[in-house]
Design a protein around this motif. Structure first.
Motif, PDB file in Angstrom:
ATOM      1  N   ARG A 140      -6.805 -21.741 -19.697  1.00  0.00           N
ATOM      2  CA  ARG A 140      -7.043 -23.187 -19.790  1.00  0.00           C
ATOM      3  C   ARG A 140      -6.080 -23.873 -20.765  1.00  0.00           C
ATOM      4  O   ARG A 140      -5.476 -24.885 -20.408  1.00  0.00           O
ATOM      5  CB  ARG A 140      -8.509 -23.443 -20.138  1.00  0.00           C
ATOM      6  N   PRO A 141      -5.916 -23.357 -21.985  1.00  0.00           N
ATOM      7  CA  PRO A 141      -4.911 -23.997 -22.850  1.00  0.00           C
ATOM      8  C   PRO A 141      -3.493 -23.851 -22.307  1.00  0.00           C
ATOM      9  O   PRO A 141      -2.664 -24.751 -22.497  1.00  0.00           O
ATOM     10  CB  PRO A 141      -5.082 -23.285 -24.196  1.00  0.00           C
ATOM     11  N   ALA A 142      -3.217 -22.741 -21.614  1.00  0.00           N
ATOM     12  CA  ALA A 142      -1.888 -22.588 -21.016  1.00  0.00           C
ATOM     13  C   ALA A 142      -1.648 -23.681 -19.977  1.00  0.00           C
ATOM     14  O   ALA A 142      -0.541 -24.237 -19.891  1.00  0.00           O
ATOM     15  CB  ALA A 142      -1.747 -21.209 -20.377  1.00  0.00           C
ATOM     16  N   LEU A 143      -2.670 -23.999 -19.207  1.00  0.00           N
ATOM     17  CA  LEU A 143      -2.542 -25.088 -18.236  1.00  0.00           C
ATOM     18  C   LEU A 143      -2.298 -26.419 -18.931  1.00  0.00           C
ATOM     19  O   LEU A 143      -1.517 -27.252 -18.447  1.00  0.00           O
ATOM     20  CB  LEU A 143      -3.809 -25.170 -17.373  1.00  0.00           C
ATOM     21  N   VAL A 144      -2.972 -26.644 -20.059  1.00  0.00           N
ATOM     22  CA  VAL A 144      -2.732 -27.865 -20.826  1.00  0.00           C
ATOM     23  C   VAL A 144      -1.265 -27.946 -21.230  1.00  0.00           C
ATOM     24  O   VAL A 144      -0.610 -28.980 -21.062  1.00  0.00           O
ATOM     25  CB  VAL A 144      -3.626 -27.920 -22.080  1.00  0.00           C
ATOM     26  N   PHE A 145      -0.722 -26.857 -21.754  1.00  0.00           N
ATOM     27  CA  PHE A 145       0.679 -26.857 -22.200  1.00  0.00           C
ATOM     28  C   PHE A 145       1.636 -27.029 -21.034  1.00  0.00           C
ATOM     29  O   PHE A 145       2.633 -27.764 -21.135  1.00  0.00           O
ATOM     30  CB  PHE A 145       0.997 -25.564 -22.950  1.00  0.00           C
ATOM     31  N   LEU A 146       1.372 -26.351 -19.912  1.00  0.00           N
ATOM     32  CA  LEU A 146       2.266 -26.450 -18.759  1.00  0.00           C
ATOM     33  C   LEU A 146       2.283 -27.861 -18.181  1.00  0.00           C
ATOM     34  O   LEU A 146       3.349 -28.410 -17.877  1.00  0.00           O
ATOM     35  CB  LEU A 146       1.849 -25.439 -17.685  1.00  0.00           C
ATOM     36  N   VAL A 147       1.096 -28.463 -18.015  1.00  0.00           N
ATOM     37  CA  VAL A 147       1.044 -29.832 -17.495  1.00  0.00           C
ATOM     38  C   VAL A 147       1.637 -30.803 -18.516  1.00  0.00           C
ATOM     39  O   VAL A 147       2.354 -31.753 -18.144  1.00  0.00           O
ATOM     40  CB  VAL A 147      -0.400 -30.233 -17.135  1.00  0.00           C
ATOM     41  N   SER A 148       1.371 -30.592 -19.786  1.00  0.00           N
ATOM     42  CA  SER A 148       1.926 -31.462 -20.830  1.00  0.00           C
ATOM     43  C   SER A 148       3.438 -31.484 -20.754  1.00  0.00           C
ATOM     44  O   SER A 148       4.073 -32.544 -20.788  1.00  0.00           O
ATOM     45  CB  SER A 148       1.487 -30.974 -22.216  1.00  0.00           C
ATOM     46  N   ARG A 149       4.026 -30.311 -20.650  1.00  0.00           N
ATOM     47  CA  ARG A 149       5.492 -30.238 -20.625  1.00  0.00           C
ATOM     48  C   ARG A 149       6.055 -30.679 -19.270  1.00  0.00           C
ATOM     49  O   ARG A 149       7.146 -31.242 -19.202  1.00  0.00           O
ATOM     50  CB  ARG A 149       5.937 -28.822 -20.975  1.00  0.00           C
ATOM     51  N   ALA A 150       5.328 -30.438 -18.203  1.00  0.00           N
ATOM     52  CA  ALA A 150       5.789 -30.868 -16.877  1.00  0.00           C
ATOM     53  C   ALA A 150       5.781 -32.384 -16.749  1.00  0.00           C
ATOM     54  O   ALA A 150       6.599 -32.958 -16.023  1.00  0.00           O
ATOM     55  CB  ALA A 150       4.918 -30.241 -15.797  1.00  0.00           C
TER      56      ALA A 150
END
Length: 417
Positions: A140-150
């Motif tokens: 879940r936090p990885a998804l936050v980081f990936l979407v944040s950077r995307a």
């Protein structure tokens, strides 16, 4: 193998009940269920580039949150899938490679998690550290980081903001709190190979530890001072309770419908993931059309994850699962494979309604689910949700982070290949 998109409508009652974190005026696209840091390195993620067949997302129908159509509206409609899963995937996807582009972000998160929980009460801290220390994939936090950077590129951001990072920490705290409470409700003794909090400290401490982490995460959430994100994440906590109540009220109910299963799965799993991905896009300053697509992506990815988990409950061994196979069925929790199998096998209903009172009846029920095509139909459902998730990513600019989000969808499906 191509996929069939049935456009499973998950928006009506869900949107009416939970408002999907949108304003009352907003309309939600319901059928298309929807690092930058380091200066957007030119490194080719995982040496792999997945083809992205662009589709016209604007053709998706939009509805107000006040609509009341059936959740399964559109089932049976065939649309062209975004990608052929078998052709696109060349080799197995590992989480280590998938998260490589946000590895530094995850390392920082792991360092911060314990400190932000607080140290006012040593017993509660010890209980919280027990589950943080048990590992976990940090999906879940990885998804936050990936979407944040995307999405950061869209707003011209060169790195993540403090709010992006705090959101990831809050999301993991909420997820952890829900696991502590789930283990109490399910009377689970083990979690990720370690004893659960309630097994070590007792039910009272476990409940208080979960409450403490929910409260602490809410305090940090309020300090983000973004009312849209506050409403979005607060709804998730409510959804957890709604999901547990819905599940408890339908145990051993052979008349439960797929629509109800999807709603419960949204409450228990997909709601948090959808809020995570949308919240990340909001803090990047993305347009509402983008934030809604990120919500749809998270929602359908979350549903696909839950369906796959429910399939594995029948196809993996107790050693692989870390719990007895068919444990959900044994407790009367009827998931997608069972719901599909019940349509073809009357004997399965008899066994379930007897609550497995006869010796060997649970094993017989598991075999019937497998023989009646319940697993295969659930696999198709997971692929349909995966296809919808992939479609929602087409609004993002090409980047290693978008590729990683696509691979997250594929990683989930590979678990049942």
């Amino acid at each position: 193998m191509s996929m069939t998109c049935h456009n499973l409508d998950f928006g009506t009652r869900v949107l009416d009940l939970v408002a999907v974190g949108s304003s009352s005026n907003a309309s939600i696209e319901r059928h298309s269920v929807k690092n930058h840091g380091k200066g957007f390195t030119s490194k080719v993620y995982g040496a792999r580039r997945m083809a992205c067949c662009r589709q016209n997302i604007s053709r998706t129908r939009a509805f107000s949150t006040n609509t009341s159509e059936a959740l399964l509206d559109g089932v049976g409609e065939r649309t062209e899938p975004v990608l052929d899963l078998k052709k696109e995937v060349k080799s197995p996807i590992s989480l280590a490679n998938l998260f490589e582009v946000v590895a530094d972000d995850l390392q920082t998160l792991n360092q911060n998690l314990r400190s932000i929980v607080g140290a006012e009460n040593p017993v509660l801290m010890s209980a919280a550290e027990q589950i943080f220390g048990a590992g976990g994939k940090r999906i879940r936090p990885a998804l936050v980081f990936l979407v944040s950077r995307a999405t950061a590129e869209l707003a011209g951001l060169k790195d993540l903001t403090t709010k992006h990072r705090r959101l990831a920490e809050i999301i993991e705290m909420i997820h952890t709190a829900s696991l502590i409470h789930d283990d109490v409700l399910d009377e689970s003794d083990m979690r990720r190979g370690k004893e659960t909090v309630h097994q070590l400290y007792g039910t009272r401490v476990a409940v208080l530890a979960g409450d403490f982490m929910f409260a602490q995460s809410s305090w940090y959430l309020a300090n983000l001072e973004n009312i849209e994100v506050i409403k979005l994440i607060s709804q998730v906590i409510k959804d957890f309770a709604s999901g547990e109540i819905k599940q408890a009220s339908s145990l051993f109910d052979c008349d439960v419908e797929l629509e109800e299963y999807l709603l419960k799965s949204f409450y228990k799993t997909a709601s948090l993931i959808a809020a995570s991905t949308k919240g990340a896009a909001i803090f990047s300053g993305a347009d509402r059309s983008i934030t809604e697509q990120m919500y749809e992506f998270g929602k359908n990815l979350g549903l696909a994850f839950q369906v796959v988990d429910d399939i594995l409950d029948f196809t993996q061994s107790a050693e692989q699962l870390g719990k007895p196979a068919g444990s959900d069925l044994a407790k009367g929790n009827l998931t997608a494979p069972v719901i599909f199998a019940l349509e073809k096998e009357p004997k399965l209903r008899e066994i379930i309604e007897s609550e497995f009172c006869d010796t060997g009846s649970l094993d017989e029920a598991i075999e019937l689910v497998k023989q009646c095509g319940g697993i295969e139909r659930a696999q198709e459902l997971a692929k349909e949700k995966a296809d919808l998730a992939i479609k929602s990513l087409q609004c993002l600019p090409p980047s290693n982070f978008r590729l990683a989000l696509q691979d997250m969808v594929m990683f989930n499906l590979e678990r049942i290949d």
